[in-house]
Design a protein around this motif. Structure first.
Motif, PDB file in Angstrom:
ATOM      1  N   THR A   1      40.716  39.961  18.947  1.00  0.00           N
ATOM      2  CA  THR A   1      41.975  39.319  18.533  1.00  0.00           C
ATOM      3  C   THR A   1      42.785  38.852  19.731  1.00  0.00           C
ATOM      4  OG1 THR A   1      42.987  41.512  18.466  1.00  0.00           O
ATOM      5  CG2 THR A   1      42.158  40.618  16.394  1.00  0.00           C
ATOM      6  N   ASP A   2      42.454  39.382  20.922  1.00  0.00           N
ATOM      7  CA  ASP A   2      43.185  39.003  22.124  1.00  0.00           C
ATOM      8  C   ASP A   2      42.584  37.768  22.798  1.00  0.00           C
ATOM      9  OD1 ASP A   2      43.810  42.430  23.059  1.00  0.00           O
ATOM     10  OD2 ASP A   2      45.023  41.032  21.906  1.00  0.00           O
ATOM     11  N   ARG A   3      41.635  37.117  22.121  1.00  0.00           N
ATOM     12  CA  ARG A   3      40.961  36.015  22.780  1.00  0.00           C
ATOM     13  C   ARG A   3      41.807  34.751  22.935  1.00  0.00           C
ATOM     14  NH1 ARG A   3      35.043  33.981  21.097  1.00  0.00           N
ATOM     15  NH2 ARG A   3      34.536  36.112  21.699  1.00  0.00           N
ATOM     16  N   PRO A   4      42.924  34.530  22.249  1.00  0.00           N
ATOM     17  CA  PRO A   4      43.695  33.319  22.498  1.00  0.00           C
ATOM     18  C   PRO A   4      43.788  33.079  23.992  1.00  0.00           C
ATOM     19  CG  PRO A   4      44.764  34.567  20.803  1.00  0.00           C
ATOM     20  CD  PRO A   4      43.588  35.378  21.275  1.00  0.00           C
ATOM     21  N   LYS A   5      43.589  31.833  24.326  1.00  0.00           N
ATOM     22  CA  LYS A   5      43.226  31.519  25.697  1.00  0.00           C
ATOM     23  C   LYS A   5      44.389  31.695  26.668  1.00  0.00           C
ATOM     24  CE  LYS A   5      40.169  28.802  23.168  1.00  0.00           C
ATOM     25  NZ  LYS A   5      40.365  28.115  21.935  1.00  0.00           N
ATOM     26  N   ARG A   6      44.339  32.725  27.428  1.00  0.00           N
ATOM     27  CA  ARG A   6      45.331  32.939  28.481  1.00  0.00           C
ATOM     28  C   ARG A   6      44.915  32.175  29.732  1.00  0.00           C
ATOM     29  NH1 ARG A   6      46.046  39.001  29.662  1.00  0.00           N
ATOM     30  NH2 ARG A   6      43.816  39.153  29.264  1.00  0.00           N
ATOM     31  N   ASN A   7      45.897  31.739  30.506  1.00  0.00           N
ATOM     32  CA  ASN A   7      45.596  31.053  31.755  1.00  0.00           C
ATOM     33  C   ASN A   7      44.965  32.022  32.747  1.00  0.00           C
ATOM     34  OD1 ASN A   7      46.763  28.623  30.846  1.00  0.00           O
ATOM     35  ND2 ASN A   7      48.803  29.346  31.427  1.00  0.00           N
ATOM     36  N   LEU A   8      44.116  31.479  33.596  1.00  0.00           N
ATOM     37  CA  LEU A   8      43.455  32.255  34.642  1.00  0.00           C
ATOM     38  C   LEU A   8      43.806  31.643  35.985  1.00  0.00           C
ATOM     39  CD1 LEU A   8      41.411  34.317  35.765  1.00  0.00           C
ATOM     40  CD2 LEU A   8      39.590  32.655  35.257  1.00  0.00           C
ATOM     41  N   HIS A   9      44.337  32.467  36.881  1.00  0.00           N
ATOM     42  CA  HIS A   9      44.679  32.037  38.240  1.00  0.00           C
ATOM     43  C   HIS A   9      43.830  32.835  39.228  1.00  0.00           C
ATOM     44  CE1 HIS A   9      48.281  29.934  36.700  1.00  0.00           C
ATOM     45  NE2 HIS A   9      48.431  30.999  35.912  1.00  0.00           N
ATOM     46  N   MET A  10      43.054  32.151  40.026  1.00  0.00           N
ATOM     47  CA  MET A  10      42.226  32.794  41.047  1.00  0.00           C
ATOM     48  C   MET A  10      42.699  32.298  42.418  1.00  0.00           C
ATOM     49  SD  MET A  10      38.070  32.692  41.635  1.00  0.00           S
ATOM     50  CE  MET A  10      37.677  33.530  40.100  1.00  0.00           C
ATOM     51  N   ILE A  11      43.153  33.224  43.257  1.00  0.00           N
ATOM     52  CA  ILE A  11      43.714  32.881  44.563  1.00  0.00           C
ATOM     53  C   ILE A  11      42.813  33.478  45.646  1.00  0.00           C
ATOM     54  CG2 ILE A  11      45.772  32.966  46.017  1.00  0.00           C
ATOM     55  CD1 ILE A  11      47.296  33.729  43.365  1.00  0.00           C
ATOM     56  N   VAL A  12      42.125  32.613  46.360  1.00  0.00           N
ATOM     57  CA  VAL A  12      41.202  33.028  47.419  1.00  0.00           C
ATOM     58  C   VAL A  12      41.936  32.892  48.748  1.00  0.00           C
ATOM     59  CG1 VAL A  12      38.911  32.735  48.392  1.00  0.00           C
ATOM     60  CG2 VAL A  12      39.336  32.091  46.005  1.00  0.00           C
ATOM     61  N   LEU A  13      42.127  34.001  49.428  1.00  0.00           N
ATOM     62  CA  LEU A  13      42.991  34.065  50.603  1.00  0.00           C
ATOM     63  C   LEU A  13      42.157  34.071  51.889  1.00  0.00           C
ATOM     64  CD1 LEU A  13      45.226  36.806  49.041  1.00  0.00           C
ATOM     65  CD2 LEU A  13      45.971  34.467  49.512  1.00  0.00           C
ATOM     66  N   GLU A  14      42.334  33.035  52.696  1.00  0.00           N
ATOM     67  CA  GLU A  14      41.574  32.887  53.928  1.00  0.00           C
ATOM     68  C   GLU A  14      41.777  34.095  54.845  1.00  0.00           C
ATOM     69  OE1 GLU A  14      39.255  31.995  56.852  1.00  0.00           O
ATOM     70  OE2 GLU A  14      39.367  30.530  55.223  1.00  0.00           O
TER      71      GLU A  14
END
Length: 645
Positions: free
Chosen positions: A232-245
C-alpha cells in the motif's frame, strides 16, 4: 685511425654503441629520479629484464631514426613521458599504467586546467612530434623495420593466448596485485603482458544455457528484504541520490593531527543515527564512473577499467529505466564535461530522461574548475523544486564535482583546519570536507522540507587520494604503501565511505556495510517496488548480511566484524576451513554474476527474457532484449546532444 673511424661500417657501429649507451644512462637516471621523488622503485629482480626491454625498444627506434641527435631527443621524450606518467599513477592511485588507460586518456585532460593541462598536453604532443621528426621516412630499411614490427604485432593480436601463457610462466602474474606485477617486470614488459592478456580475455557473449545455469546458481528462492515496505506504500515517492566526490571521514587520519573535526556536527549526528553505515566502492581515489555503474545498475565492477567506456553496450533496465516503466522522470546532474567517461552514452543506456552537464549550469561559484556544491544544489532545486509535489515522481541523481583532487578552495572558502607539518594535502582535503559537509546539510534541510516523504541516499564515491603511495592514509596506519602488504582489513578500509539512507518521514536507516552494487536493489525495497528486476539478483537480504566486495583480481568478504580477503586460489590453503569455504562460495556466486553481467550489458540479454512479467506494465527492457537477440554487439557511438537524452 682516422680512416677507420670514418669508414661507414665503423660509423654505424659507433652510432649504435652511442645510442644504446645513452639508453642505459637515461634508464639509470630515470629510475633513480622516480625512486627519490615519487617513491616508486622496481624489485631488484626486475632491473635487468627492464633494462633489456628498454634497450630493445631503443634499438627499434634507432633502426628507423634519421640521425643520432634526433634519436636522443625523441627517445628521451618518449621514455620519460611513459616512465614518469606511470610513476605518477602508481604514486596517486596505487597501480601502474594499464592498456585501458591509453584508451581513456582523453578523459584525463578534462580534469585538468591551466599549467596542469598544458603539462599533460606537452607530455603527449612533444614525444609524438619528436618521433615523427626522428623517423627516416625515405630510407628503405625504415620500412623494412616497420614491416617487421607490424608482423610481430599482428602475431600478438592473432595468437594472444599462447603469448600470455609464455609471459606469465616466465615473468609471473598476480591477478590482484598489479603494482607487484609492475615491480617484478618493469614498464615495457608489464604493458606487453597486460596488453596480450586484455586481447586474450575478450569473451564471447554467454549463451542462453549459460545464463540459465547462472540464474540457477544464484537460486530462485525469494529473499527476505533488508527493508520490508507494504504494497500500500507503493505510491511513487521521489528518489534523490547524491553522490559526493571523495566524501570521507578525515578524522581517521590521526597522524595528521587535524586542529578540528571537519565534518559538520549535524552530519556527524545524522551518520551516527545511521549506525555509521558504510558503502563499499569498487575503486580508490578515482574512476568514479565505476561507482556510478554499480549504484545505477546493481552489478559489480571488478576489472581495472572504466565500465562506461567499453562494458556498457546495450540499453539495460537499470534503476532509471526500471523506475521509468512506472512513470518516474529521471534526471542526472553533473557539472563536468558531458562526455567525460562516456557519460552521454552511458546515461542514455541506463535510462535517464535528462542529463544536465557543465554547459547547463551557471559557473557562478567556482573552486578553480570545480563548481561548488552549494551552487549545484541551488540550481538543481530551482529547476526541480516546483515538480517535487507534482503528479510525476522524480528520480533526481546528483553527482558532485567539488571535492576532487587537488582540493582547491576559492576566496569565499578560506582554510579553517590545520594539520601537522608535512601534511598539506590532508589539510587541503580536510578543509574541502569542512565546506562540503556544511553545504550538504544546508541542501538536505531544504530538500527534506520541500519533499518530506522522499527517499534520499547520499554517500562518498571513493576514498580521496592524499599523496604518493597511499600517503596520508599510510602515515596513520590505515593502509600500507603497497597493496602486496595490505592486511585483509586494509582492503575494506581502501573502499569504505560514509553512506546515509533516509526513508522519508520514517527517518534514517542503518544499512551496515553495503557494497555499492547492492544499493539499487535496496532502494527498490525501500520504495516498495517488488517488480522483478535485474537489481534483485544483488539486493541485500535481511537473512544474510555478508558483504562481498570484488576488486581487480580478488574479492573480500565482510560480516561487519571480520574481513576475509580471497586473493590467489593457492592462498585458500593457508586459511581456516570456514574461511576457505566462504571464499569458495563467494567465488561461485561471483562467477554467476559475471555471466549475467556479460549477457546483460554486452550480450544478447537472455536474462531479461527470464524475468517474470509484471501485469499491466509493458517492459521496454524485454522488448530491447528481443531486439538484441540477433543484433551484433557494437561499441556505442558518441551522441551529439549533451543536455537531453
Amino acid at each position: 685511425m682516422k680512416r677507420i673511424l670514418e669508414h661507414p661500417a665503423m660509423r654505424r657501429a659507433l652510432g649504435w654503441a652511442a645510442a644504446l649507451a645513452f639508453v642505459v644512462v637515461w634508464y639509470l637516471v630515470a629510475q633513480a629520479a622516480i625512486d627519490v621523488f615519487l617513491g616508486v622503485k622496481l624489485a631488484p629482480v626486475a632491473f635487468q629484464r627492464d633494462l633489456i626491454a628498454h634497450l630493445l625498444l631503443g634499438a627499434a627506434l634507432y633502426a628507423i631514426a634519421a640521425s643520432l641527435p634526433r634519436f636522443l631527443l625523441a627517445t628521451t621524450a618518449l621514455f620519460s613521458a611513459l616512465t614518469f606518467g606511470n610513476a605518477l599513477k602508481i604514486a596517486i592511485l596505487g597501480g601502474p599504467l594499464m592498456p585501458d588507460d591509453f584508451i581513456a586518456a582523453r578523459n584525463m585532460f578534462m580534469l585538468l586546467d591551466g599549467w596542469q593541462w598544458v603539462g599533460a598536453a606537452l607530455m603527449v604532443a612533444i614525444p609524438a612530434l619528436l618521433l615523427w621528426w626522428m623517423i627516416a621516412w625515405r630510407r628503405p630499411t625504415t620500412w623494412m623495420t616497420f614491416g617487421l614490427i607490424g608482423t610481430l604485432v599482428g602475431l600478438l593480436l592473432a595468437f594472444p593466448e599462447p603469448v600470455r601463457l609464455e609471459l606469465d610462466q616466465n615473468f609471473g602474474h598476480s591477478v590482484w596485485n598489479q603494482r607487484g606485477n609492475y615491480d617484478h617486470r618493469g614498464l615495457p614488459l608489464h604493458l606487453l603482458q597486460e596488453g596480450v592478456r586484455s586481447r586474450a580475455r575478450r569473451e564471447s557473449a554467454p549463451s542462453a544455457r549459460q545464463v540459465t545455469a547462472a540464474l540457477e546458481q544464484l537460486g530462485t528462492a525469494p529473499i527476505t528484504p533488508l527493508v520490508k515496505v507494504a504494497a500500500t506504500d507503493r505510491p511513487k515517492r521521489n528518489l534523490h541520490m547524491i553522490v559526493l566526490e571523495s566524501f570521507w571521514d578525515p578524522m581517521q587520519l590521526t597522524a595528521s593531527e587535524l586542529s578540528a573535526d571537519p565534518f559538520d556536527p549535524e552530519f556527524r549526528a545524522l551518520w551516527a543515527a545511521a549506525g555509521h553505515s558504510h558503502g563499499l566502492a569498487p575503486v580508490f581515489g578515482g574512476y568514479t564512473a565505476n561507482t556510478e555503474f554499480e549504484i545505477l545498475c546493481g552489478f559489480p565492477v571488478e576489472r581495472d577499467h572504466v565500465f562506461f567506456e567499453g562494458g556498457l553496450r546495450r540499453d539495460v533496465p537499470c534503476l532509471p529505466r526500471h523506475l521509468g516503466e512506472i512513470g518516474y522522470r529521471s534526471i542526472a546532474s553533473h557539472p563536468n564535461a558531458a562526455s567525460f567517461w562516456n557519460r552521454v552514452n552511458a546515461y542514455h543506456r541506463v535510462g535517464f530522461d535528462l542529463y544536465w552537464s557543465d554547459a547547463d549550469f551557471e559557473r557562478d561559484d567556482m573552486n578553480r574548475n570545480f563548481l561548488s556544491d552549494s551552487s549545484l544544489y541551488r540550481q538543481i532545486l530551482d529547476r526541480i523544486g516546483p515538480e517535487l509535489q507534482g503528479p510525476t515522481p522524480i528520480f533526481n541523481y546528483v553527482l558532485t564535482y567539488f571535492g576532487h583532487l587537488p582540493y582547491p578552495l576559492n576566496d569565499q572558502r578560506p582554510p579553517v583546519i590545520t594539520a601537522a607539518e608535512g601534511h598539506e594535502t590532508v589539510a587541503a582535503f580536510a578543509n574541502t570536507m569542512y565546506y562540503k559537509s556544511r553545504e550538504l546539510m544546508d541542501f538536505l534541510r531544504e530538500l527534506r522540507t520541500l519533499d518530506p516523504d522522499a527517499v534520499i541516499v547520499l554517500f562518498g564515491d571513493h576514498l580521496p587520494a592524499l599523496g604518493p603511495n597511499f600517503g596520508g592514509h599510510r602515515e596513520s596506519g590505515l593502509l600500507a604503501p603497497n597493496r602486496s602488504e595490505f592486511t585483509d582489513e586494509m582492503f575494506r578500509t581502501l573502499v569504505a565511505t560514509p553512506i546515509v539512507l533516509i526513508d522519508g518521514r520514517r527517518g534514517v536507516l542503518d544499512v551496515g556495510e553495503l557494497p555499492f552494487y547492492a544499493l539499487p536493489g535496496l532502494l527498490l525495497q525501500v520504495l516498495g517496488d517488488d517488480r522483478p528486476s535485474i537489481m534483485s539478483w544483488t539486493a541485500p537480504s535481511a537473512d544474510h548480511r555478508l558483504a562481498i566486495r570484488p576488486l581487480p583480481g580478488m574479492h573480500f568478504i565482510s560480516d561487519g566484524a571480520t574481513v576475509t580477503a580471497c586473493r590467489d586460489p593457492q592462498a585458500l590453503d593457508e586459511r581456516t576451513a570456514a574461511q576457505t569455504e566462504a571464499c569458495r562460495n563467494s567465488t561461485a556466486w561471483l562467477d554467476a554474476i559475471r555471466i549475467l553481467n556479460r549477457d546483460l550489458f554486452a550480450g544478447s540479454q537472455h536474462a531479461l527474457r527470464q524475468l517474470p512479467p509484471t501485469p499491466g506494465i509493458r517492459s521496454a527492457a524485454r522488448a530491447s532484449a528481443d531486439h538484441h537477440a540477433s543484433e551484433p554487439v557494437a561499441h556505442p557511438e558518441q551522441r551529439a546532444d549533451q543536455s537531453s537524452i
